[in-house]
Design a protein around this motif. Structure first.
Motif, short mmCIF file in Angstrom:
data_model
loop_
_atom_site.label_atom_id
_atom_site.label_comp_id
_atom_site.label_asym_id
_atom_site.label_seq_id
_atom_site.Cartn_x
_atom_site.Cartn_y
_atom_site.Cartn_z
N THR A 175 0.84 -1.20 0.00
CA THR A 175 0.00 0.00 0.00
C THR A 175 0.88 1.25 0.00
N VAL A 176 0.53 2.19 -0.85
CA VAL A 176 1.20 3.49 -0.91
C VAL A 176 0.15 4.57 -0.68
N ASP A 177 0.36 5.40 0.33
CA ASP A 177 -0.54 6.51 0.62
C ASP A 177 0.09 7.81 0.13
N VAL A 178 -0.69 8.60 -0.59
CA VAL A 178 -0.23 9.90 -1.08
C VAL A 178 -1.16 10.96 -0.50
N THR A 179 -0.58 11.86 0.30
CA THR A 179 -1.36 12.93 0.94
C THR A 179 -1.16 14.23 0.18
N VAL A 180 -2.28 14.84 -0.21
CA VAL A 180 -2.26 16.13 -0.89
C VAL A 180 -2.76 17.18 0.09
N SER A 181 -1.91 18.20 0.36
CA SER A 181 -2.28 19.30 1.26
C SER A 181 -2.57 20.54 0.42
N ASN A 182 -3.67 21.20 0.75
CA ASN A 182 -4.04 22.43 0.07
C ASN A 182 -4.01 23.58 1.07
N PRO A 183 -2.87 24.30 1.20
CA PRO A 183 -2.79 25.38 2.18
C PRO A 183 -3.43 26.68 1.70
N SER A 184 -3.91 26.70 0.46
CA SER A 184 -4.47 27.93 -0.11
C SER A 184 -5.83 28.25 0.51
N GLU A 185 -6.23 29.49 0.34
CA GLU A 185 -7.57 29.91 0.80
C GLU A 185 -8.64 29.57 -0.23
N ASP A 186 -8.23 29.00 -1.37
CA ASP A 186 -9.18 28.59 -2.41
C ASP A 186 -9.14 27.08 -2.57
N ALA A 187 -10.26 26.49 -2.91
CA ALA A 187 -10.35 25.05 -3.12
C ALA A 187 -9.65 24.67 -4.42
N LEU A 188 -9.12 23.44 -4.47
CA LEU A 188 -8.60 22.88 -5.71
C LEU A 188 -9.73 22.16 -6.42
N SER A 189 -9.87 22.40 -7.71
CA SER A 189 -10.97 21.81 -8.48
C SER A 189 -10.42 20.85 -9.53
N ASP A 190 -11.23 19.85 -9.87
CA ASP A 190 -10.88 18.86 -10.90
C ASP A 190 -9.51 18.25 -10.63
N VAL A 191 -9.38 17.63 -9.47
CA VAL A 191 -8.09 17.10 -9.02
C VAL A 191 -7.86 15.70 -9.60
N THR A 192 -6.67 15.52 -10.18
CA THR A 192 -6.23 14.21 -10.66
C THR A 192 -4.86 13.92 -10.07
N LEU A 193 -4.70 12.72 -9.52
CA LEU A 193 -3.42 12.32 -8.94
C LEU A 193 -2.97 11.04 -9.62
N ARG A 194 -1.77 11.07 -10.20
CA ARG A 194 -1.22 9.92 -10.92
C ARG A 194 0.03 9.43 -10.19
N LEU A 195 0.07 8.14 -9.89
CA LEU A 195 1.22 7.52 -9.23
C LEU A 195 1.90 6.57 -10.20
N ASP A 196 3.20 6.74 -10.39
CA ASP A 196 3.97 5.81 -11.20
C ASP A 196 5.43 5.91 -10.79
N ASP A 197 6.29 5.19 -11.52
CA ASP A 197 7.72 5.28 -11.24
C ASP A 197 8.41 5.80 -12.50
N PHE A 198 9.72 5.68 -12.54
CA PHE A 198 10.46 6.20 -13.68
C PHE A 198 10.83 5.09 -14.66
N GLY A 199 10.14 3.96 -14.55
CA GLY A 199 10.41 2.84 -15.45
C GLY A 199 9.18 1.98 -15.56
N ASP A 200 9.41 0.66 -15.58
CA ASP A 200 8.31 -0.30 -15.72
C ASP A 200 8.17 -1.17 -14.48
N THR A 201 8.62 -0.66 -13.31
CA THR A 201 8.56 -1.47 -12.09
C THR A 201 7.13 -1.65 -11.61
N VAL A 202 6.31 -0.59 -11.70
CA VAL A 202 4.92 -0.66 -11.27
C VAL A 202 4.05 -0.06 -12.37
#
Length: 399
Positions: A175-202
């Motif tokens: 399991t890999v957990d990725v936490t996104v923090s938004n310190p801005s006073e405005d909301a983030l909209s249409d959020v997409t998060l992509r996890l990969d590596d720099f090769g073909d390991t995963v």
């Protein structure tokens, strides 16, 4: 007064003045020599370009040369402006000896902008090797600070991406957990998060959210199965309507270790005979679809199963039997790292060791029983199974 007498007096006065000047120079030379062993060797500034009102710390390092004997008692350290105003000070800081240093933090702030020319003054008393005070001396060092006006408007802080990934096992799910923090006073909209590596390991994976509220955080969970052992670099890329941020981390992938042990004991409880199968996963990956089958003297005994046993953990399965078997042949089949595997063992009568329910045995089986599915330390597995298992064999079949 006759000229001859006046001339004699003039020469006498000149000689007297010369002697006084020489004595003065000698005294001055002695005082100067007493401070040559003490210097402000370094000055650390927490922020050499602050804004007005910002508190900063200026830390001079007072050094006593190893060449000097005795010590230097620091009476006072002051930080003054070009006009002589004291903006920070510290008193009675003790004595430093040969080859010793002392850091003295001085905290201050500035109400106006511009380049500030400051001076550090170190006042103290030179002490000889016998502890007698010799002379009062002062050492100085300049410090320059450039102070700015406060920024009229600060940019909005960017989102932050943090990847939490522990060590993994090749072929096994992690399991890999990725936490996104938004310190801005405005909301983030249409959020997409992509996890990969720099090769073909995963394999690359993507998670989406319609929004991440202002001054809030969200955790995305990914399941990855690296194919090979070695070092692995992961990156998580966040894109939204107005932002694009990437987080990076490194972790290690260990080779799969398939090491499953099996044991059995007989327990008498409430006039019933129970057979308990104990499965210890001493490997580094969880095992799934665990099935225990057994027979005694060619006759089949009840089987038992469990969905999962974590790495470095154990499980106990209990089945009723009509009578206490003299010996038991066990077979445990399971899946680990995407492959089928099995382990067999034969437990003799001494190993089965019938006991009353809830009663500990002398062979440390109680530790195995109380482990349940929560796990036991790997260091204890040898004690749990040592001297009990008559034979162990393992086979592994790739799907």
């Amino acid at each position: 007064m006759p000229r001859t007498k006046r001339s004699h007096l003039s020469r006498l006065l000149a000689v007297t003045i010369a002697v006084l000047v020489c004595c003065s120079l000698l005294v001055g030379a002695g005082a100067a020599s007493s401070v040559t062993y003490v210097t402000v060797s370094d000055v650390a500034v927490s922020n050499d370009n602050p804004e007005t009102g910002d508190a900063i710390t200026i830390t001079p390092t007072i050094r006593h040369s190893s060449a000097g004997e005795g010590g230097f008692h620091i009476n006072e350290i002051t930080l003054t402006t070009a006009g002589g105003d004291v903006v920070a000070e510290a008193d009675d800081l003790g004595t430093i000896g040969a080859d010793e240093t002392l850091d003295v933090p001085l905290r201050t702030s500035f109400e106006t902008a511009g380049e500030k020319s400051l001076t550090i003054h170190v006042r103290g008393t030179t002490v000889n090797s016998t502890g007698d005070a010799q002379a009062v001396s002062t050492v100085t060092r300049p410090v320059y600070i450039d102070v700015d006006e406060p920024s009229s408007s600060e940019p909005e802080p960017a989102p932050r991406v943090h990847i939490d990934a522990g060590s993994m096992v090749a072929g096994a799910e992690s399991t890999v957990d990725v936490t996104v923090s938004n310190p801005s006073e405005d909301a983030l909209s249409d959020v997409t998060l992509r996890l990969d590596d720099f090769g073909d390991t995963v394999d690359a994976q993507t998670r989406m959210r319609p929004t991440i509220p202002a001054e809030n955080m969200t955790t995305f969970t990914f399941t990855v199965s690296p194919e090979e052992a070695g070092d692995m670099n992961l990156k998580a890329t966040l894109t939204s309507e107005d932002e694009s941020v990437t987080g990076l981390t490194s972790t290690t992938v260990d080779a799969l270790e398939d090491d499953v042990r099996v044991d059995a004991t007989v327990v008498q409880e409430n006039d019933s005979t129970l057979l308990q199968y104990h499965i210890a996963n001493a490997g580094n990956a969880p095992i799934h679809d665990v099935l225990v089958t057994a027979d005694s003297s060619g006759e089949s005994l009840p089987s038992a199963s469990v969905d999962r046993i974590n790495a470095s953990s154990s499980g106990t399965l209990t089945v009723p039997v009509s009578s206490e078997p003299a010996s038991v042949s066990l077979d445990v089949s399971y899946t680990v790292g995407g492959a089928s595997s099995s382990t067999t063992a034969t437990i003799g009568s001494r190993g089965l060791a019938s006991t009353d329910g809830g009663t500990a045995t002398a062979s440390a089986q109680n530790a195995f029983l109380s482990g349940g599915f929560g796990g036991i330390p790997i260091a204890g597995l040898g004690l749990l199974l040592g001297g009990v298992v008559v034979g162990v064999a393992g086979t592994r079949f790739r799907k």
